[in-house]
Design a protein around this motif. Sequence first.
Motif, PDB file in Angstrom:
ATOM      1  N   PRO A  23     -32.457 -79.844 -20.838  1.00  0.00           N
ATOM      2  CA  PRO A  23     -32.469 -81.311 -20.745  1.00  0.00           C
ATOM      3  C   PRO A  23     -31.462 -81.863 -19.752  1.00  0.00           C
ATOM      4  N   ASN A  24     -30.421 -81.101 -19.419  1.00  0.00           N
ATOM      5  CA  ASN A  24     -29.429 -81.553 -18.447  1.00  0.00           C
ATOM      6  C   ASN A  24     -29.531 -80.778 -17.130  1.00  0.00           C
ATOM      7  N   GLY A  25     -30.732 -80.302 -16.834  1.00  0.00           N
ATOM      8  CA  GLY A  25     -30.966 -79.637 -15.559  1.00  0.00           C
ATOM      9  C   GLY A  25     -31.097 -80.638 -14.428  1.00  0.00           C
ATOM     10  N   GLY A  26     -30.909 -80.159 -13.210  1.00  0.00           N
ATOM     11  CA  GLY A  26     -31.042 -81.033 -12.048  1.00  0.00           C
ATOM     12  C   GLY A  26     -31.097 -80.248 -10.757  1.00  0.00           C
ATOM     13  N   ILE A  27     -31.485 -80.933  -9.702  1.00  0.00           N
ATOM     14  CA  ILE A  27     -31.564 -80.341  -8.366  1.00  0.00           C
ATOM     15  C   ILE A  27     -30.782 -81.220  -7.410  1.00  0.00           C
ATOM     16  N   LEU A  28     -29.885 -80.603  -6.631  1.00  0.00           N
ATOM     17  CA  LEU A  28     -29.139 -81.338  -5.615  1.00  0.00           C
ATOM     18  C   LEU A  28     -29.799 -81.133  -4.259  1.00  0.00           C
ATOM     19  N   VAL A  29     -30.201 -82.226  -3.644  1.00  0.00           N
ATOM     20  CA  VAL A  29     -30.770 -82.197  -2.292  1.00  0.00           C
ATOM     21  C   VAL A  29     -29.666 -82.535  -1.305  1.00  0.00           C
ATOM     22  N   ASP A  30     -29.524 -81.699  -0.289  1.00  0.00           N
ATOM     23  CA  ASP A  30     -28.574 -81.917   0.803  1.00  0.00           C
ATOM     24  C   ASP A  30     -29.388 -82.133   2.075  1.00  0.00           C
ATOM     25  N   THR A  31     -29.127 -83.222   2.781  1.00  0.00           N
ATOM     26  CA  THR A  31     -29.949 -83.541   3.952  1.00  0.00           C
ATOM     27  C   THR A  31     -29.861 -82.459   5.019  1.00  0.00           C
ATOM     28  N   LEU A  32     -28.712 -81.798   5.152  1.00  0.00           N
ATOM     29  CA  LEU A  32     -28.597 -80.723   6.139  1.00  0.00           C
ATOM     30  C   LEU A  32     -29.479 -79.541   5.758  1.00  0.00           C
ATOM     31  N   TYR A  33     -29.482 -79.178   4.477  1.00  0.00           N
ATOM     32  CA  TYR A  33     -30.269 -78.019   4.060  1.00  0.00           C
ATOM     33  C   TYR A  33     -31.757 -78.324   4.060  1.00  0.00           C
ATOM     34  N   LEU A  34     -32.150 -79.577   3.853  1.00  0.00           N
ATOM     35  CA  LEU A  34     -33.551 -79.934   4.066  1.00  0.00           C
ATOM     36  C   LEU A  34     -33.962 -79.596   5.491  1.00  0.00           C
ATOM     37  N   HIS A  35     -33.075 -79.911   6.441  1.00  0.00           N
ATOM     38  CA  HIS A  35     -33.341 -79.639   7.856  1.00  0.00           C
ATOM     39  C   HIS A  35     -33.373 -78.137   8.130  1.00  0.00           C
ATOM     40  N   LEU A  61     -27.543 -87.338  -3.853  1.00  0.00           N
ATOM     41  CA  LEU A  61     -27.961 -86.801  -2.554  1.00  0.00           C
ATOM     42  C   LEU A  61     -26.728 -86.499  -1.728  1.00  0.00           C
ATOM     43  N   HIS A  62     -26.663 -85.290  -1.164  1.00  0.00           N
ATOM     44  CA  HIS A  62     -25.599 -84.945  -0.223  1.00  0.00           C
ATOM     45  C   HIS A  62     -26.005 -85.388   1.177  1.00  0.00           C
ATOM     46  N   ILE A  63     -25.084 -86.051   1.881  1.00  0.00           N
ATOM     47  CA  ILE A  63     -25.400 -86.682   3.154  1.00  0.00           C
ATOM     48  C   ILE A  63     -24.593 -86.076   4.289  1.00  0.00           C
ATOM     49  N   SER A  64     -25.266 -85.687   5.361  1.00  0.00           N
ATOM     50  CA  SER A  64     -24.659 -85.407   6.665  1.00  0.00           C
ATOM     51  C   SER A  64     -25.798 -85.333   7.662  1.00  0.00           C
ATOM     52  N   ASP A  65     -25.462 -85.325   8.948  1.00  0.00           N
ATOM     53  CA  ASP A  65     -26.476 -85.297   9.997  1.00  0.00           C
ATOM     54  C   ASP A  65     -26.275 -84.064  10.863  1.00  0.00           C
ATOM     55  N   CYS A  66     -27.257 -83.779  11.723  1.00  0.00           N
ATOM     56  CA  CYS A  66     -27.150 -82.659  12.651  1.00  0.00           C
ATOM     57  C   CYS A  66     -28.132 -82.881  13.791  1.00  0.00           C
ATOM     58  N   LEU A  67     -27.963 -82.097  14.844  1.00  0.00           N
ATOM     59  CA  LEU A  67     -28.851 -82.172  16.000  1.00  0.00           C
ATOM     60  C   LEU A  67     -30.161 -81.446  15.706  1.00  0.00           C
ATOM     61  N   PRO A  68     -31.203 -81.665  16.520  1.00  0.00           N
ATOM     62  CA  PRO A  68     -32.530 -81.118  16.202  1.00  0.00           C
ATOM     63  C   PRO A  68     -32.608 -79.598  16.113  1.00  0.00           C
ATOM     64  N   GLY A  69     -31.892 -78.877  16.946  1.00  0.00           N
ATOM     65  CA  GLY A  69     -32.030 -77.424  16.957  1.00  0.00           C
ATOM     66  C   GLY A  69     -31.583 -76.808  15.645  1.00  0.00           C
ATOM     67  N   ILE A  70     -32.297 -75.789  15.167  1.00  0.00           N
ATOM     68  CA  ILE A  70     -31.967 -75.122  13.917  1.00  0.00           C
ATOM     69  C   ILE A  70     -31.321 -73.771  14.227  1.00  0.00           C
ATOM     70  N   ALA A  71     -30.124 -73.552  13.664  1.00  0.00           N
ATOM     71  CA  ALA A  71     -29.447 -72.270  13.854  1.00  0.00           C
ATOM     72  C   ALA A  71     -30.340 -71.146  13.333  1.00  0.00           C
ATOM     73  N   PRO A 112     -23.888 -89.625   9.950  1.00  0.00           N
ATOM     74  CA  PRO A 112     -25.262 -90.142   9.901  1.00  0.00           C
ATOM     75  C   PRO A 112     -25.542 -91.053  11.096  1.00  0.00           C
ATOM     76  N   GLY A 113     -26.685 -90.809  11.734  1.00  0.00           N
ATOM     77  CA  GLY A 113     -27.054 -91.580  12.914  1.00  0.00           C
ATOM     78  C   GLY A 113     -26.718 -90.891  14.213  1.00  0.00           C
ATOM     79  N   GLU A 114     -25.871 -89.860  14.182  1.00  0.00           N
ATOM     80  CA  GLU A 114     -25.541 -89.115  15.404  1.00  0.00           C
ATOM     81  C   GLU A 114     -26.581 -88.046  15.718  1.00  0.00           C
ATOM     82  N   GLY A 115     -27.319 -87.625  14.702  1.00  0.00           N
ATOM     83  CA  GLY A 115     -28.316 -86.588  14.890  1.00  0.00           C
ATOM     84  C   GLY A 115     -29.720 -87.140  14.753  1.00  0.00           C
ATOM     85  N   TRP A 116     -30.591 -86.391  14.098  1.00  0.00           N
ATOM     86  CA  TRP A 116     -32.002 -86.778  14.068  1.00  0.00           C
ATOM     87  C   TRP A 116     -32.572 -86.855  12.660  1.00  0.00           C
ATOM     88  N   ILE A 117     -31.768 -86.593  11.618  1.00  0.00           N
ATOM     89  CA  ILE A 117     -32.298 -86.567  10.256  1.00  0.00           C
ATOM     90  C   ILE A 117     -32.831 -87.936   9.857  1.00  0.00           C
TER      91      ILE A 117
END
Length: 304
Positions: free
Chosen positions: A169-181, A201-211, A228-233
């Motif tokens: 009942p106390n389960g959850g999922i953390l979404v990180d914008t970097l890891y979505l990318h 939600l965990h927030i950060s930005d990155c450039l388009p290329g994926i390591a 946020p806003g410096e990359g493309w997310i």
Amino acid sequence: MNGPQFEASSPSLYSLAHLTLINCTPPELVYIAARAGYDAVSPRFIPMHVPGEFTQSPVSKSQVQATKTALATTGLRVLDVELARITEDVDPRSFERSLEIGGELGAKRMIMSAWTNTRDDRDFLIDVYAETCELAAPYGLTIDLEFPSFSRLRTLDEVLDIVMAADQPNGGILVDTLYLHLSRVDLGELLHVPANLLHFLHISDCLPGIADTRAGMIQLARDARLYPGEGWIDFAGIIERMPPVDYCIELPNQSRVAELGYEEHARRCLTHAKRTFGEARSQRRLSDPSTPSINEEHHGQRAH
């Protein structure tokens, strides 16, 4: 005929994640976050011993008391605590002191991630996750499983599988914008996750290329995230597909810290976030209920 109904939400909290300023102790993090304009902090009470991490024990009596004093002085809240890691030899009971501190500080979440070295340990991951949830329940904490792209669980589908199978009942999922990318997750997949499992939600930005190497992803995640806003997310696209949640800015960038200092780096993280997606709102329908955010649970209680 009435049009579609969407969930009403109070303004989201903005929290400062400890990894953003990993050199700071928990009480230092609180004071910096308060001066920079945050609503909350997300302190680390289970060290990972990564390069540059603070060396004082965060669970010592003096550090816990100093953290409580900082919170009382500033009026900030604790959004979540971190970081419980699933390893081959983990004993979930080792997390209990940190869970207890989280409960004492009014936290609502603990982050968990998996770092085992095999791909055939699904049952083990489910058991450890479920036991940790059971240990966390008396302290009022959810356990939010994350999917760092260089860990054992690397995609949204993989963590959803573990959390659904554990059925806590106390389960959850953390979404990180970097890891979505980095995991190449289609934003539409967020709509397949039950809303009551998405708390923040965990927030950060990155450039388009994926390591394309593990080392490259680790270096990016731990030392080179962008404001946020410096990359493309597509932050608006993510937020629109999430239920109303709180935002935790996890944005380590040592070159920015060296150039700007702790407080100014933290302030720019927050300024860019509010400028980039501050008006974005969930578009998930009322028929898909979500757990109230910490902001809704504590509305009006922050000291001014």
